[in-house]
Design a protein around this motif. Structure first.
Motif, short mmCIF file in Angstrom:
data_model
loop_
_atom_site.label_atom_id
_atom_site.label_comp_id
_atom_site.label_asym_id
_atom_site.label_seq_id
_atom_site.Cartn_x
_atom_site.Cartn_y
_atom_site.Cartn_z
N ALA A 1 9.29 -0.19 -5.69
CA ALA A 1 8.13 -0.14 -6.59
C ALA A 1 8.58 -0.19 -8.05
O ALA A 1 8.00 -0.93 -8.85
N MET A 2 9.60 0.58 -8.38
CA MET A 2 10.08 0.59 -9.77
C MET A 2 10.62 -0.77 -10.17
O MET A 2 10.38 -1.23 -11.29
N ASN A 3 11.31 -1.44 -9.26
CA ASN A 3 11.81 -2.79 -9.55
C ASN A 3 10.66 -3.77 -9.76
O ASN A 3 10.68 -4.57 -10.70
N ASN B 1 0.83 -1.21 0.00
CA ASN B 1 0.00 0.00 0.00
C ASN B 1 0.87 1.25 0.00
O ASN B 1 0.57 2.23 -0.68
N ARG B 2 1.94 1.26 0.78
CA ARG B 2 2.83 2.41 0.85
C ARG B 2 3.52 2.66 -0.49
O ARG B 2 3.64 3.80 -0.94
N GLU B 3 3.95 1.58 -1.15
CA GLU B 3 4.56 1.73 -2.47
C GLU B 3 3.57 2.30 -3.47
O GLU B 3 3.92 3.15 -4.29
N ARG B 4 2.31 1.89 -3.38
CA ARG B 4 1.27 2.46 -4.25
C ARG B 4 1.10 3.95 -4.00
O ARG B 4 0.95 4.73 -4.93
N GLU B 5 1.11 4.35 -2.72
CA GLU B 5 1.00 5.77 -2.39
C GLU B 5 2.17 6.56 -2.99
O GLU B 5 1.99 7.64 -3.55
N VAL B 6 3.36 6.02 -2.85
CA VAL B 6 4.56 6.68 -3.37
C VAL B 6 4.49 6.77 -4.89
O VAL B 6 4.77 7.83 -5.47
#
Length: 87
Positions: free
Chosen positions: A43-45, A7-12
């Motif tokens: 997230a990018m990876n 969820n945090r990666e989605r927010e970022v």
């Protein structure tokens, strides 16, 4: 891939796609800049991208954000900006 994002990666990812810097994202989410950088890298990876422009396209395609999405008033205030990212 996308399903593996926290969820945090989605927010970022959403905030990156709106043109926010790591420093602005850290202010908005109440995190350290280094933590934001870690979420961004992870997230990018997971998404298999190396460039922010491609990250934004993939985020729109997978409905993490919309082309019409903007920062909320609270996010603008915390980021100390007047513009929304897309506008």
């Amino acid at each position: 891939m996308i399903e593996e994002l926290t969820n945090r990666e989605r927010e970022v990812v959403r905030l990156i796609s709106l043109g926010c810097s790591n420093k602005e994202i850290a202010r908005i989410l109440g995190l350290a800049v280094s933590t934001v950088d870690t979420h961004r890298t992870n997230a990018m990876n997971k998404m298999g991208v190396r460039k922010v422009a491609l990250l934004t396209r993939v985020a729109i395609k997978h409905r993490i954000t919309k082309a019409t999405d903007t920062l909320t008033l609270s996010e603008k205030r915390k980021a100390r900006r007047k513009k929304d990212g897309w506008s």
